[in-house]
Design a protein around this motif. Structure first.
Motif, short mmCIF file in Angstrom:
data_model
loop_
_atom_site.label_atom_id
_atom_site.label_comp_id
_atom_site.label_asym_id
_atom_site.label_seq_id
_atom_site.Cartn_x
_atom_site.Cartn_y
_atom_site.Cartn_z
N LYS A 101 0.84 -1.21 0.00
CA LYS A 101 0.00 0.00 0.00
C LYS A 101 0.87 1.25 0.00
N LEU A 102 1.95 1.20 0.78
CA LEU A 102 2.87 2.34 0.84
C LEU A 102 3.51 2.57 -0.52
N PHE A 103 3.88 1.50 -1.21
CA PHE A 103 4.43 1.63 -2.57
C PHE A 103 3.42 2.33 -3.48
N ASP A 104 2.16 1.90 -3.43
CA ASP A 104 1.12 2.48 -4.28
C ASP A 104 0.92 3.97 -4.01
N ARG A 105 1.24 4.41 -2.79
CA ARG A 105 1.02 5.81 -2.40
C ARG A 105 2.33 6.52 -2.10
N LYS A 106 3.43 6.03 -2.66
CA LYS A 106 4.74 6.59 -2.35
C LYS A 106 4.87 8.06 -2.74
N GLN A 107 4.13 8.51 -3.76
CA GLN A 107 4.19 9.92 -4.16
C GLN A 107 3.57 10.82 -3.10
N ILE A 108 2.60 10.29 -2.36
CA ILE A 108 1.95 11.07 -1.30
C ILE A 108 2.91 11.29 -0.14
N VAL A 109 3.64 10.24 0.23
CA VAL A 109 4.56 10.31 1.37
C VAL A 109 5.86 10.99 0.97
N GLY A 110 6.42 10.62 -0.17
CA GLY A 110 7.68 11.20 -0.63
C GLY A 110 8.87 10.64 0.14
N GLY A 111 10.06 11.01 -0.30
CA GLY A 111 11.28 10.63 0.40
C GLY A 111 11.82 9.25 0.06
N PHE A 112 11.24 8.57 -0.92
CA PHE A 112 11.69 7.23 -1.27
C PHE A 112 12.75 7.26 -2.34
N GLY B 42 14.73 4.36 -5.10
CA GLY B 42 14.29 3.17 -5.82
C GLY B 42 14.77 1.89 -5.16
N ASN B 43 15.24 1.98 -3.94
CA ASN B 43 15.82 0.83 -3.27
C ASN B 43 14.79 -0.13 -2.69
N ARG B 44 15.31 -1.16 -2.07
CA ARG B 44 14.48 -2.17 -1.40
C ARG B 44 14.09 -1.66 -0.01
N TYR B 45 12.90 -2.03 0.40
CA TYR B 45 12.42 -1.69 1.74
C TYR B 45 11.96 -2.96 2.43
N TRP B 46 12.37 -3.12 3.68
CA TRP B 46 12.01 -4.30 4.47
C TRP B 46 10.54 -4.28 4.88
N SER B 47 9.94 -5.44 4.97
CA SER B 47 8.66 -5.62 5.65
C SER B 47 8.94 -6.42 6.91
N SER B 48 7.99 -6.48 7.81
CA SER B 48 8.13 -7.29 9.02
C SER B 48 7.72 -8.74 8.76
N THR B 49 7.18 -9.02 7.59
CA THR B 49 6.65 -10.34 7.28
C THR B 49 7.79 -11.31 6.96
N GLU B 50 7.91 -12.33 7.81
CA GLU B 50 8.94 -13.34 7.60
C GLU B 50 8.47 -14.37 6.59
N ASN B 51 9.44 -15.01 5.95
CA ASN B 51 9.16 -16.05 4.97
C ASN B 51 10.10 -17.22 5.29
N GLY B 52 9.69 -18.04 6.23
CA GLY B 52 10.54 -19.13 6.69
C GLY B 52 11.40 -18.70 7.86
N LYS B 53 12.40 -19.51 8.13
CA LYS B 53 13.23 -19.33 9.32
C LYS B 53 14.18 -18.13 9.24
N ASP B 54 14.80 -17.91 8.11
CA ASP B 54 15.84 -16.89 8.00
C ASP B 54 15.59 -15.87 6.90
N ARG B 55 14.34 -15.66 6.54
CA ARG B 55 14.05 -14.76 5.42
C ARG B 55 12.91 -13.82 5.78
N PHE C 256 11.25 -0.60 -4.62
CA PHE C 256 10.37 0.49 -5.02
C PHE C 256 10.62 0.96 -6.44
N ALA C 257 11.74 0.62 -7.05
CA ALA C 257 11.98 1.00 -8.44
C ALA C 257 11.16 0.14 -9.40
N THR C 258 10.87 -1.10 -9.00
CA THR C 258 10.19 -2.03 -9.90
C THR C 258 8.89 -2.60 -9.36
#
Length: 134
Positions: free
Chosen positions: A90-101, A103-116, A122-124
């Motif tokens: 959702k933040l990506f979809d509204r990144k122009q509203i927030v600004g300051g981004f 094109g890099n990667r941004y972490w989420s808190s959502t884990e995907n397995g034990k170590d991921r 945001f660039a793609t």
């Protein structure tokens, strides 16, 4: 040798808004910009308006939990954390509203397995599951 993956960090807060006042997307509030709000305008999500730097996933979580890393308005708001995967989208979809981004990667808190954990480029717009270090 392990290569550390550093991602940019953008704080997100789940807000409990003041009773009797409705809030809107794009409004400055609680040390950031509101980028998602419930239909009644009483609850939503806020993002900082500037990258906080490049960190591993665990470093990012530690940084967010330390109130001394927040501005005055941000210190008054509880609940700062990494966004969940769907909140980050959702933040990506509204990144122009927030600004300051960047094109890099941004972490989420959502884990995907034990170590991921999931991150979003945001660039793609693509999501990737990246190794994090403890």
């Amino acid at each position: 040798m392990k290569k550390l993956v550093f991602l940019f960090l953008m704080f997100v807060i789940v807000m409990q808004l003041q009773a009797q006042k409705t809030h809107t997307i794009g409004e400055r509030f609680g040390g950031g910009i509101i980028f998602d709000v419930t239909p009644d305008g009483q609850h939503g999500l806020i993002a900082k308006t500037q990258d906080q730097g490049m960190f591993t996933w665990n470093q990012a979580r530690t940084l967010i939990s330390d109130p001394s890393n927040r501005n005055k308005a941000g210190k008054a708001s509880a609940g700062w954390r990494l966004p969940e995967k769907d909140e980050l989208d959702k933040l990506f979809d509204r990144k122009q509203i927030v600004g300051g981004f960047t094109g890099n990667r941004y972490w989420s808190s959502t884990e995907n397995g034990k170590d991921r954990a999931w991150n979003q480029i945001f660039a793609t717009e693509s999501f990737q599951s990246r190794l994090f270090t403890k």
